[in-house]
Write a protein that holds these residues in place. Sequence first.
Motif, PDB file in Angstrom:
ATOM      1  N   GLU A 171       0.713  -1.350  -0.082  1.00 26.25           N
ATOM      2  CA  GLU A 171      -0.002   0.094   0.132  1.00 26.25           C
ATOM      3  C   GLU A 171       1.009   1.397  -0.107  1.00 26.25           C
ATOM      4  O   GLU A 171       0.422   2.236  -0.725  1.00 26.25           O
ATOM      5  N   GLU A 172       1.939   1.324   0.806  1.00 26.30           N
ATOM      6  CA  GLU A 172       2.746   2.381   0.747  1.00 26.30           C
ATOM      7  C   GLU A 172       3.434   2.713  -0.541  1.00 26.30           C
ATOM      8  O   GLU A 172       3.702   3.857  -0.925  1.00 26.30           O
ATOM      9  N   ASP A 173       3.952   1.601  -1.239  1.00 19.78           N
ATOM     10  CA  ASP A 173       4.335   1.589  -2.566  1.00 19.78           C
ATOM     11  C   ASP A 173       3.482   2.386  -3.337  1.00 19.78           C
ATOM     12  O   ASP A 173       3.778   3.183  -4.226  1.00 19.78           O
ATOM     13  N   VAL A 174       2.191   2.004  -3.456  1.00 13.97           N
ATOM     14  CA  VAL A 174       1.316   2.608  -4.572  1.00 13.97           C
ATOM     15  C   VAL A 174       1.086   4.158  -4.064  1.00 13.97           C
ATOM     16  O   VAL A 174       1.163   4.935  -4.866  1.00 13.97           O
ATOM     17  N   LEU A 175       0.943   4.345  -2.868  1.00 15.51           N
ATOM     18  CA  LEU A 175       0.547   5.917  -2.284  1.00 15.51           C
ATOM     19  C   LEU A 175       1.872   6.749  -2.710  1.00 15.51           C
ATOM     20  O   LEU A 175       1.712   7.695  -3.296  1.00 15.51           O
ATOM     21  N   SER A 176       3.280   5.975  -2.692  1.00 14.09           N
ATOM     22  CA  SER A 176       4.383   6.740  -3.005  1.00 14.09           C
ATOM     23  C   SER A 176       4.717   6.968  -4.588  1.00 14.09           C
ATOM     24  O   SER A 176       4.683   8.430  -4.859  1.00 14.09           O
ATOM     25  N   ARG A 177       4.168   6.250  -5.239  1.00 19.29           N
ATOM     26  CA  ARG A 177       4.001   6.258  -6.716  1.00 19.29           C
ATOM     27  C   ARG A 177       2.999   7.295  -7.296  1.00 19.29           C
ATOM     28  O   ARG A 177       3.241   8.326  -7.874  1.00 19.29           O
ATOM     29  N   MET A 178       1.929   7.289  -6.361  1.00 17.25           N
ATOM     30  CA  MET A 178       0.956   8.171  -6.683  1.00 17.25           C
ATOM     31  C   MET A 178       1.486   9.681  -6.226  1.00 17.25           C
ATOM     32  O   MET A 178       1.354  10.738  -6.971  1.00 17.25           O
ATOM     33  N   TYR A 180       4.296  10.772  -5.999  1.00 19.07           N
ATOM     34  CA  TYR A 180       5.489  11.108  -6.900  1.00 19.07           C
ATOM     35  C   TYR A 180       5.142  11.369  -8.567  1.00 19.07           C
ATOM     36  O   TYR A 180       5.902  11.762  -9.326  1.00 19.07           O
ATOM     37  N   GLY A 181       4.217  10.796  -8.887  1.00 16.17           N
ATOM     38  CA  GLY A 181       3.483  10.717 -10.177  1.00 16.17           C
ATOM     39  C   GLY A 181       4.198   9.693 -11.048  1.00 16.17           C
ATOM     40  O   GLY A 181       4.094   9.665 -12.201  1.00 16.17           O
ATOM     41  N   HIS A 182       4.717   8.642 -10.602  1.00 17.72           N
ATOM     42  CA  HIS A 182       5.674   7.592 -11.101  1.00 17.72           C
ATOM     43  C   HIS A 182       4.588   6.303 -11.223  1.00 17.72           C
ATOM     44  O   HIS A 182       4.632   5.486 -10.523  1.00 17.72           O
ATOM     45  N   THR A 183       3.492   6.652 -12.044  1.00 22.12           N
ATOM     46  CA  THR A 183       2.538   5.398 -12.387  1.00 22.12           C
ATOM     47  C   THR A 183       2.496   4.960 -13.749  1.00 22.12           C
ATOM     48  O   THR A 183       3.459   5.179 -14.410  1.00 22.12           O
ATOM     49  N   ARG A 184       1.790   3.843 -13.944  1.00 24.41           N
ATOM     50  CA  ARG A 184       1.581   3.480 -15.224  1.00 24.41           C
ATOM     51  C   ARG A 184       0.596   4.043 -16.153  1.00 24.41           C
ATOM     52  O   ARG A 184      -0.048   3.689 -17.096  1.00 24.41           O
ATOM     53  N   LEU A 185      -0.006   5.249 -15.820  1.00 24.09           N
ATOM     54  CA  LEU A 185      -0.698   6.210 -16.454  1.00 24.09           C
ATOM     55  C   LEU A 185      -0.101   6.680 -17.499  1.00 24.09           C
ATOM     56  O   LEU A 185       1.022   6.893 -17.770  1.00 24.09           O
ATOM     57  N   ASN A 186      -0.950   7.177 -18.461  1.00 24.79           N
ATOM     58  CA  ASN A 186      -0.263   7.615 -19.783  1.00 24.79           C
ATOM     59  C   ASN A 186       0.718   8.792 -19.625  1.00 24.79           C
ATOM     60  O   ASN A 186       1.605   8.792 -20.553  1.00 24.79           O
ATOM     61  N   PRO A 206      -4.141  15.484 -20.637  1.00 26.03           N
ATOM     62  CA  PRO A 206      -3.136  14.459 -19.868  1.00 26.03           C
ATOM     63  C   PRO A 206      -3.541  13.744 -18.779  1.00 26.03           C
ATOM     64  O   PRO A 206      -4.208  13.977 -17.849  1.00 26.03           O
ATOM     65  N   GLU A 207      -3.162  12.377 -18.927  1.00 20.32           N
ATOM     66  CA  GLU A 207      -3.656  11.398 -17.981  1.00 20.32           C
ATOM     67  C   GLU A 207      -2.617  11.338 -16.932  1.00 20.32           C
ATOM     68  O   GLU A 207      -1.716  10.403 -16.693  1.00 20.32           O
ATOM     69  N   SER A 208      -2.764  12.235 -15.899  1.00 20.76           N
ATOM     70  CA  SER A 208      -2.132  12.248 -14.515  1.00 20.76           C
ATOM     71  C   SER A 208      -2.795  11.617 -13.346  1.00 20.76           C
ATOM     72  O   SER A 208      -3.930  11.328 -13.566  1.00 20.76           O
ATOM     73  N   VAL A 209      -2.228  11.510 -12.230  1.00 19.95           N
ATOM     74  CA  VAL A 209      -3.034  11.163 -10.962  1.00 19.95           C
ATOM     75  C   VAL A 209      -3.907  12.141 -10.594  1.00 19.95           C
ATOM     76  O   VAL A 209      -5.069  11.536 -10.370  1.00 19.95           O
ATOM     77  N   GLU A 210      -3.912  13.291 -10.782  1.00 17.86           N
ATOM     78  CA  GLU A 210      -4.868  14.354 -10.682  1.00 17.86           C
ATOM     79  C   GLU A 210      -6.102  14.228 -11.380  1.00 17.86           C
ATOM     80  O   GLU A 210      -7.025  14.486 -11.054  1.00 17.86           O
ATOM     81  N   HIS A 211      -5.714  13.664 -12.730  1.00 13.85           N
ATOM     82  CA  HIS A 211      -6.689  13.741 -13.479  1.00 13.85           C
ATOM     83  C   HIS A 211      -7.539  12.664 -13.405  1.00 13.85           C
ATOM     84  O   HIS A 211      -8.811  12.998 -13.528  1.00 13.85           O
ATOM     85  N   VAL A 212      -7.254  11.669 -13.150  1.00 18.37           N
ATOM     86  CA  VAL A 212      -7.860  10.352 -12.790  1.00 18.37           C
ATOM     87  C   VAL A 212      -8.942  10.637 -11.653  1.00 18.37           C
ATOM     88  O   VAL A 212     -10.033  10.353 -11.368  1.00 18.37           O
ATOM     89  N   ILE A 213      -8.073  11.032 -10.587  1.00 21.52           N
ATOM     90  CA  ILE A 213      -8.809  11.256  -9.085  1.00 21.52           C
ATOM     91  C   ILE A 213      -9.728  12.393  -9.330  1.00 21.52           C
ATOM     92  O   ILE A 213     -10.867  12.318  -8.618  1.00 21.52           O
ATOM     93  N   GLN A 214      -9.442  13.467  -9.758  1.00 17.64           N
ATOM     94  CA  GLN A 214     -10.218  14.554  -9.496  1.00 17.64           C
ATOM     95  C   GLN A 214     -11.305  15.016 -10.863  1.00 17.64           C
ATOM     96  O   GLN A 214     -12.033  15.778 -10.635  1.00 17.64           O
TER      97      GLN A 214
END
Length: 242
Positions: A171-178, A180-186, A206-214
């Motif tokens: 879970e911490e790995d997932v949260l850290s990636r989110m 820092y923006g280091h995800t498998r999003l486009n 642009p498919e970022s973490v903010e875009h998907v969540i908000q």
Amino acid sequence: MGVTYVIPKLKVKIGKRISDDLAVYTAELVAVWLALLWVEVNRPRKAVIASDSSSALISIKTFQSKSRQDIVIEIIQVANNLLQSGTEITLIWVPGVVGNELADKYAKQADGNSSVDIEVNYSKAEIKSMVKNIVKGKWQTLWDNGQTGRQFYNIQNKVGKGRNMNSSKEEEDVLSRMRYGHTRLNKTLVIMKKHADGNCEFCHSPESVEHVIQQCPKYQEERQRLSSQLQRKYVLNIYLVS
């Protein structure tokens, strides 16, 4: 830093500026010491010094202080001289002591004095705290003016703040990636040259973490469901507390 002692009945209010960046505990001890010096000069038959600092009074009572033994010794010496000369001294702890608001007011005024009235040497703990604050300030400046890690900066722009680590490693790995923006999003995949333009295939932003969540309309239903769950939890917590 300002310290003050107040004698309401005699309309005495003395404020002094002492060295900056001292601990509050040190300032409380200095205030007691200054009050005792006033008693030493004016020689009343009895004197009661009230303080709302239990830690300072315990140190004086036990003759022990881990960080400011020097000031405690000064206080004991003045008090002993007064007792030998016939002045009865009583130190009491009174939370919310009468006159405390006045003392705070004049202490703030003394803190604004152009020069230091009393130079107080720093303890080791205070020096460590000063060094820590200086380093933290430089770290904050670098973080504010940096060019990298801006994704994480938008989430946590103040340095030195820890987090409760109650999650699993996964879970911490997932949260850290989110964070820092280091995800498998486009938006990340395009940097790795694994996507054509980094945009969302649903709305073409642009498919970022903010875009998907908000932002993305595709996840509006999920967003509303999550919001409802959080609201129910919040209401439950308020009910339990009340």
